[in-house]
Design a protein around this motif. Structure first.
Motif, PDB file in Angstrom:
ATOM      1  N   GLU A  38       8.525 -49.545  64.797  1.00 24.86           N
ATOM      2  CA  GLU A  38       9.405 -49.772  63.697  1.00 24.86           C
ATOM      3  C   GLU A  38       9.515 -50.577  62.763  1.00 24.86           C
ATOM      4  OE1 GLU A  38      12.393 -49.276  67.834  1.00 24.86           O
ATOM      5  OE2 GLU A  38      10.500 -50.222  66.983  1.00 24.86           O
ATOM      6  N   ASP A  39       9.544 -51.931  62.428  1.00 30.64           N
ATOM      7  CA  ASP A  39       9.063 -52.650  61.902  1.00 30.64           C
ATOM      8  C   ASP A  39       7.982 -52.810  61.289  1.00 30.64           C
ATOM      9  OD1 ASP A  39      11.340 -54.038  62.840  1.00 30.64           O
ATOM     10  OD2 ASP A  39      10.629 -56.024  63.425  1.00 30.64           O
ATOM     11  N   ILE A  40       6.906 -52.466  62.106  1.00 33.04           N
ATOM     12  CA  ILE A  40       5.133 -52.417  61.017  1.00 33.04           C
ATOM     13  C   ILE A  40       5.821 -50.737  60.053  1.00 33.04           C
ATOM     14  CG2 ILE A  40       3.475 -52.051  61.624  1.00 33.04           C
ATOM     15  CD1 ILE A  40       3.768 -53.238  64.062  1.00 33.04           C
ATOM     16  N   ASN A  41       6.303 -49.972  60.672  1.00 30.03           N
ATOM     17  CA  ASN A  41       6.456 -48.993  60.153  1.00 30.03           C
ATOM     18  C   ASN A  41       7.398 -48.787  58.478  1.00 30.03           C
ATOM     19  OD1 ASN A  41       4.210 -46.588  60.948  1.00 30.03           O
ATOM     20  ND2 ASN A  41       5.527 -46.783  62.772  1.00 30.03           N
ATOM     21  N   LEU A  42       8.415 -49.919  58.746  1.00 22.63           N
ATOM     22  CA  LEU A  42       9.482 -50.214  57.863  1.00 22.63           C
ATOM     23  C   LEU A  42       8.681 -51.095  56.671  1.00 22.63           C
ATOM     24  CD1 LEU A  42      12.381 -48.653  59.874  1.00 22.63           C
ATOM     25  CD2 LEU A  42      10.993 -47.450  58.172  1.00 22.63           C
ATOM     26  N   HIS A  43       9.600 -52.461  56.659  1.00 21.96           N
ATOM     27  CA  HIS A  43       9.645 -53.109  56.026  1.00 21.96           C
ATOM     28  C   HIS A  43       8.445 -54.319  55.973  1.00 21.96           C
ATOM     29  CE1 HIS A  43      12.430 -51.960  53.191  1.00 21.96           C
ATOM     30  NE2 HIS A  43      13.372 -51.462  54.673  1.00 21.96           N
ATOM     31  N   PHE A  44       7.718 -54.842  57.518  1.00 20.68           N
ATOM     32  CA  PHE A  44       6.785 -55.640  58.425  1.00 20.68           C
ATOM     33  C   PHE A  44       7.487 -57.053  57.611  1.00 20.68           C
ATOM     34  CE2 PHE A  44       2.205 -56.292  59.793  1.00 20.68           C
ATOM     35  CZ  PHE A  44       3.026 -56.296  60.656  1.00 20.68           C
ATOM     36  N   THR A  45       6.572 -56.903  57.206  1.00 15.51           N
ATOM     37  CA  THR A  45       6.928 -59.369  56.988  1.00 15.51           C
ATOM     38  C   THR A  45       6.665 -58.720  55.089  1.00 15.51           C
ATOM     39  OG1 THR A  45       4.964 -59.084  56.980  1.00 15.51           O
ATOM     40  CG2 THR A  45       5.999 -59.869  58.862  1.00 15.51           C
ATOM     41  N   GLY A  46       7.054 -58.119  54.315  1.00 16.03           N
ATOM     42  CA  GLY A  46       7.189 -57.819  52.651  1.00 16.03           C
ATOM     43  C   GLY A  46       5.963 -57.743  51.448  1.00 16.03           C
ATOM     44  N   ASP A  47       4.481 -57.851  52.798  1.00 12.00           N
ATOM     45  CA  ASP A  47       3.370 -57.461  51.450  1.00 12.00           C
ATOM     46  C   ASP A  47       3.796 -56.965  50.810  1.00 12.00           C
ATOM     47  OD1 ASP A  47       2.796 -59.587  53.485  1.00 12.00           O
ATOM     48  OD2 ASP A  47       1.381 -58.253  55.013  1.00 12.00           O
ATOM     49  N   MET A  48       4.116 -55.324  51.283  1.00 11.08           N
ATOM     50  CA  MET A  48       4.229 -54.340  50.205  1.00 11.08           C
ATOM     51  C   MET A  48       5.129 -54.352  49.661  1.00 11.08           C
ATOM     52  SD  MET A  48       1.898 -51.544  51.027  1.00 11.08           S
ATOM     53  CE  MET A  48       0.939 -51.005  52.868  1.00 11.08           C
ATOM     54  N   HIS A  49       6.267 -54.847  49.633  1.00 11.73           N
ATOM     55  CA  HIS A  49       7.405 -55.201  48.041  1.00 11.73           C
ATOM     56  C   HIS A  49       6.726 -56.558  47.607  1.00 11.73           C
ATOM     57  CE1 HIS A  49       9.981 -52.685  50.529  1.00 11.73           C
ATOM     58  NE2 HIS A  49      10.194 -53.610  52.321  1.00 11.73           N
ATOM     59  N   ALA A  50       5.965 -57.607  48.131  1.00  6.71           N
ATOM     60  CA  ALA A  50       5.403 -58.838  47.413  1.00  6.71           C
ATOM     61  C   ALA A  50       4.501 -57.949  46.529  1.00  6.71           C
ATOM     62  CB  ALA A  50       4.950 -59.677  48.205  1.00  6.71           C
ATOM     63  N   LEU A  51       3.480 -56.793  47.181  1.00  8.88           N
ATOM     64  CA  LEU A  51       2.859 -56.974  46.093  1.00  8.88           C
ATOM     65  C   LEU A  51       3.226 -55.375  44.846  1.00  8.88           C
ATOM     66  CD1 LEU A  51       0.349 -55.343  49.228  1.00  8.88           C
ATOM     67  CD2 LEU A  51      -0.283 -56.750  46.989  1.00  8.88           C
TER      68      LEU A  51
ATOM     69  N   ILE B  32      14.404 -38.882  59.971  1.00  9.72           N
ATOM     70  CA  ILE B  32      15.541 -40.456  60.355  1.00  9.72           C
ATOM     71  C   ILE B  32      16.498 -41.338  60.674  1.00  9.72           C
ATOM     72  CG2 ILE B  32      14.504 -43.129  59.753  1.00  9.72           C
ATOM     73  CD1 ILE B  32      11.825 -41.984  58.379  1.00  9.72           C
ATOM     74  N   ASP B  33      17.429 -41.626  60.964  1.00 14.16           N
ATOM     75  CA  ASP B  33      18.828 -42.223  61.603  1.00 14.16           C
ATOM     76  C   ASP B  33      18.643 -43.352  62.307  1.00 14.16           C
ATOM     77  OD1 ASP B  33      20.854 -42.474  60.793  1.00 14.16           O
ATOM     78  OD2 ASP B  33      22.164 -40.625  62.019  1.00 14.16           O
ATOM     79  N   ILE B  34      19.984 -44.147  62.092  1.00 12.82           N
ATOM     80  CA  ILE B  34      20.022 -45.108  62.970  1.00 12.82           C
ATOM     81  C   ILE B  34      21.429 -45.092  63.514  1.00 12.82           C
ATOM     82  CG2 ILE B  34      20.812 -46.713  60.447  1.00 12.82           C
ATOM     83  CD1 ILE B  34      19.066 -49.020  61.950  1.00 12.82           C
ATOM     84  N   ASP B  35      22.000 -45.807  64.818  1.00 16.45           N
ATOM     85  CA  ASP B  35      23.179 -45.625  65.404  1.00 16.45           C
ATOM     86  C   ASP B  35      23.701 -46.653  65.111  1.00 16.45           C
ATOM     87  OD1 ASP B  35      22.352 -47.312  67.311  1.00 16.45           O
ATOM     88  OD2 ASP B  35      21.966 -45.816  68.615  1.00 16.45           O
ATOM     89  N   GLU B  36      24.908 -47.589  65.168  1.00 17.04           N
ATOM     90  CA  GLU B  36      25.796 -48.397  64.594  1.00 17.04           C
ATOM     91  C   GLU B  36      24.662 -49.746  65.735  1.00 17.04           C
ATOM     92  OE1 GLU B  36      27.859 -45.973  69.067  1.00 17.04           O
ATOM     93  OE2 GLU B  36      26.859 -46.060  66.609  1.00 17.04           O
TER      94      GLU B  36
ATOM     95  N   GLY C  39      22.421 -50.029  66.015  1.00 16.67           N
ATOM     96  CA  GLY C  39      21.038 -50.651  64.953  1.00 16.67           C
ATOM     97  C   GLY C  39      19.797 -50.248  65.907  1.00 16.67           C
ATOM     98  N   GLN C  40      20.090 -49.284  66.809  1.00 21.58           N
ATOM     99  CA  GLN C  40      18.853 -47.927  67.276  1.00 21.58           C
ATOM    100  C   GLN C  40      18.252 -47.010  66.546  1.00 21.58           C
ATOM    101  OE1 GLN C  40      17.580 -48.758  70.084  1.00 21.58           O
ATOM    102  NE2 GLN C  40      17.045 -46.742  71.280  1.00 21.58           N
ATOM    103  N   ILE C  41      17.194 -47.210  66.007  1.00 23.85           N
ATOM    104  CA  ILE C  41      16.353 -45.916  65.286  1.00 23.85           C
ATOM    105  C   ILE C  41      15.909 -45.245  65.506  1.00 23.85           C
ATOM    106  CG2 ILE C  41      14.932 -46.042  64.003  1.00 23.85           C
ATOM    107  CD1 ILE C  41      14.443 -48.591  63.313  1.00 23.85           C
ATOM    108  N   THR C  42      15.927 -43.561  64.684  1.00 25.77           N
ATOM    109  CA  THR C  42      15.440 -42.613  65.569  1.00 25.77           C
ATOM    110  C   THR C  42      14.685 -41.984  64.328  1.00 25.77           C
ATOM    111  OG1 THR C  42      17.552 -41.320  65.349  1.00 25.77           O
ATOM    112  CG2 THR C  42      17.588 -42.360  67.651  1.00 25.77           C
ATOM    113  N   GLY C  43      14.409 -40.801  64.872  1.00 23.10           N
ATOM    114  CA  GLY C  43      13.182 -39.751  63.944  1.00 23.10           C
ATOM    115  C   GLY C  43      12.109 -40.508  63.277  1.00 23.10           C
ATOM    116  N   LEU C  44      11.712 -41.503  64.046  1.00 19.99           N
ATOM    117  CA  LEU C  44      10.800 -42.462  62.992  1.00 19.99           C
ATOM    118  C   LEU C  44       8.822 -41.975  64.074  1.00 19.99           C
ATOM    119  CD1 LEU C  44      10.367 -44.286  61.151  1.00 19.99           C
ATOM    120  CD2 LEU C  44       9.915 -46.090  62.501  1.00 19.99           C
ATOM    121  N   PHE C  45       8.720 -40.599  64.101  1.00 17.79           N
ATOM    122  CA  PHE C  45       7.585 -39.854  64.855  1.00 17.79           C
ATOM    123  C   PHE C  45       8.127 -40.015  66.328  1.00 17.79           C
ATOM    124  CE2 PHE C  45       6.543 -43.691  61.968  1.00 17.79           C
ATOM    125  CZ  PHE C  45       6.596 -42.479  60.892  1.00 17.79           C
TER     126      PHE C  45
END
Length: 554
Positions: free
Chosen positions: A119-132, A542-546, A548-554
């Motif tokens: 989940e982390d890797i496919n979303l914000h991870f460590t912020g590299d994409m945001h920095a770029l 893609i969704d998330i419950d109360e 913090g459990q993510i669903t729908g991410l493949f």
């Protein structure tokens, strides 16, 4: 069970234990939570701080909607090598939010061959994409501010080539106008957005050897031309230092692990159809120095990612692959043989045999470099024994070893035969043969790619491209490698020409000089540098419950 459900049930090692397993001193590990970390740049300082191990490059046939599973096989192979007590690391690209929220999906593998936390890797991870993204758009703001504040460099607003970026598919931003709103809102000019992973900053990050090289490459970036037609670079704006500061942490490789706890470096994510499609030199180099076997992958089919790995990345890395693994599926080859997607679950030896022409051309293209090739047949549930045997026989007739893998369902156990083939292949003698040399003209380099990798017969150039060829030769830019921006679905620039088309022409409409990255991009056909979202984007699921459990991410 879905990929995300398998991932969420996995037992992960704390990241310090993963680092210890890889041989990384803890003082060089910068944790980002419990299960991911950045690796200090000092670990890979010097061209050969430690001897390189063997390098295995995983690529694939031309992609289809049927799926190929290149990253899944890469991860499964890495786990299989670890399982037979070979010190192994995996080096992969970071996913882009565009495909994650769009149609293609993530880049963390699948089933029981995944890298985690997915989940982390496919979303914000460590912020590299945001920095770029931030660095890219900071440069765009500085360019417009320079023009507004007096334009000391005489930069022609009509000839600014630097675009803004966003790491999501947004077709509405492909062509825009900035500076509207009156005198205090800047100079009105046309502009546009690329997706972050197609940006030059992404390529620069992935090809930079260290912080000093990053800064040097940034200074060389072309931002536009003066009113008299002279190029203007970042170094003339004197902002390369500021951009380097924004990217200083993004330059550090990211450490994670597979489901079977194999250490994995995930860093950089250039698209292969519109950029060079390989993870960072720093991550690959670090893995090569830490392990006996490094398994890495290049985006899309071998005609795109692998060609660019061999002709753009390898010279910077100073290491060529010891073996190339070509991933193929019965489904993809049947589709290349003319079978409709909704009929792929039915056995069809005729369509498979016809579609084998696609794999055969990929084999020939990779053999051009004089590197051993092994075919990994990624098994799907509907594949019949007769189809799998037919494909193995077709490969054997070409003199290429082929092994069926089942890593999605069985993890490392599903790639034991492939791992053994790869170990044997890595021991073979090889004498790498380059596709082209820097001294060759840009047109000769392109002709080499088109004829020897794609199997095409001709190249046509638009009037604009012809004028650019003259300009680039005068400026000496024609000595740079070429990065072909082309549809991933075909060897040609027409996505509908499947299989192995012949006697086709590649149409080049424009060149884009990426002087910081150190290559010239050739835009072919209708390829876009800002994709669009599909009618039913993955984001809808893609969704998330109360909790913090993510669903729908493949």
């Amino acid at each position: 069970m879905k990929d995300i459900e398998i991932a969420q049930k996995a037992k992960l090692l704390p990241i310090d234990q993963v680092a210890q397993k890889a041989g990384i001193p803890l003082e060089q590990v910068e944790p980002y939570g419990h299960f991911k970390a950045k690796i200090d740049l000092s670990l890979s300082a010097g061209d050969h701080a430690r001897p390189y191990g063997k390098l295995i490059l995983v690529t694939a046939v031309s992609p289809t909607p049927a799926g190929e599973g290149k990253s899944t096989v890469t991860i499964g192979l890495g786990d299989a090598l670890t399982a037979v007590n070979k010190k192994t690391m995996i080096a992969l690209r970071e996913p882009s939010m565009g495909p994650v929220m769009g149609a293609k999906g993530g880049a963390t593998g699948g089933g029981y061959a995944q890298v985690l936390p997915m989940e982390d890797i496919n979303l914000h991870f460590t912020g590299d994409m945001h920095a770029l993204t931030s660095a890219n758009n900071t440069l765009a703001a500085l360019i417009d501010n320079h023009i507004y504040q007096g334009n000391a460099l005489n930069l022609d607003p009509r000839r600014v080539v630097w675009k803004r970026v966003l790491d999501i598919n947004d077709r509405a931003l492909r062509h825009i106008v900035v500076g509207l709103g009156g005198k205090t809102s800047g100079v009105v000019r046309e502009d546009g957005f690329d997706i972050t992973v197609a940006s030059e900053l992404m390529a620069v990050l992935c090809l930079a050897k260290n912080l000093a090289d990053l800064k040097k490459r940034l200074s060389k970036i072309l931002v536009g031309y003066t009113y008299t037609g002279q190029p203007v670079r970042v170094g003339q704006l004197k902002v390369e230092g500021a951009l380097t500061v924004i990217l200083k942490d993004a330059l550090k490789p990211n450490l994670v692990q597979t489901l079977e706890n194999t250490p994995t470096l995930i860093h950089g994510g250039p698209f292969a159809n519109i950029a060079h499609g390989c993870n960072s030199v720093l991550a690959t180099k670090t893995a090569l120095q830490l392990s006996d076997y490094t398994v890495t992958e290049a985006g899309f089919g071998s005609d795109l990612g692998a060609e660019k790995f061999l002709d753009i990345k390898s010279p910077v890395l100073k290491k060529n692959p010891d073996t190339i693994v070509l991933v193929a599926t019965v489904r993809a080859l049947k589709m290349n043989g003319g079978l409709a997607k909704d009929h792929l679950d039915h056995e069809d030896i005729t369509a498979l045999t016809q579609g084998f022409s696609n794999l055969k051309r990929h084999i020939q293209a990779m053999r051009r470099y004089n590197i051993p090739v092994v075919v990994a047949i990624n098994r799907f549930v509907a594949d019949t024994p007769q189809e799998l045997q037919c494909l193995k026989d077709l490969c054997q007739a070409e003199g290429v070893a082929a092994e069926v893998t089942d890593v999605w369902a069985r993890g490392s156990q599903g790639a034991q035969a492939l791992a053994q083939r790869v170990l044997e292949s890595c021991q073979q003698n090889r004498d790498f043969v380059t596709l082209y040399t820097p001294q060759m003209s840009l047109t000769d380099k392109i002709s080499a790619v088109v004829s020897e990798i794609y199997g095409g017969s001709q190249v046509s150039y638009s009037n604009k491209a012809q004028k650019q060829l003259v300009e680039f030769q005068e400026r000496g830019w024609d000595k740079l490698p070429v990065c072909m921006a082309k549809t991933q679905y075909s060897f040609s620039d027409d996505p509908k020409l499947l299989g192995a088309p012949v006697d086709f022409t590649i149409h080049i409409r424009e060149f884009v000089p990426k002087l910081g990255a150190g290559f010239i991009v050739a835009l072919t056909g209708n390829v876009l540098t800002m994709p669009g979202l599909p009618a039913l984007p993955a984001a809808d699921q893609i969704d998330i419950d109360e909790n913090g459990q993510i669903t729908g991410l493949f």
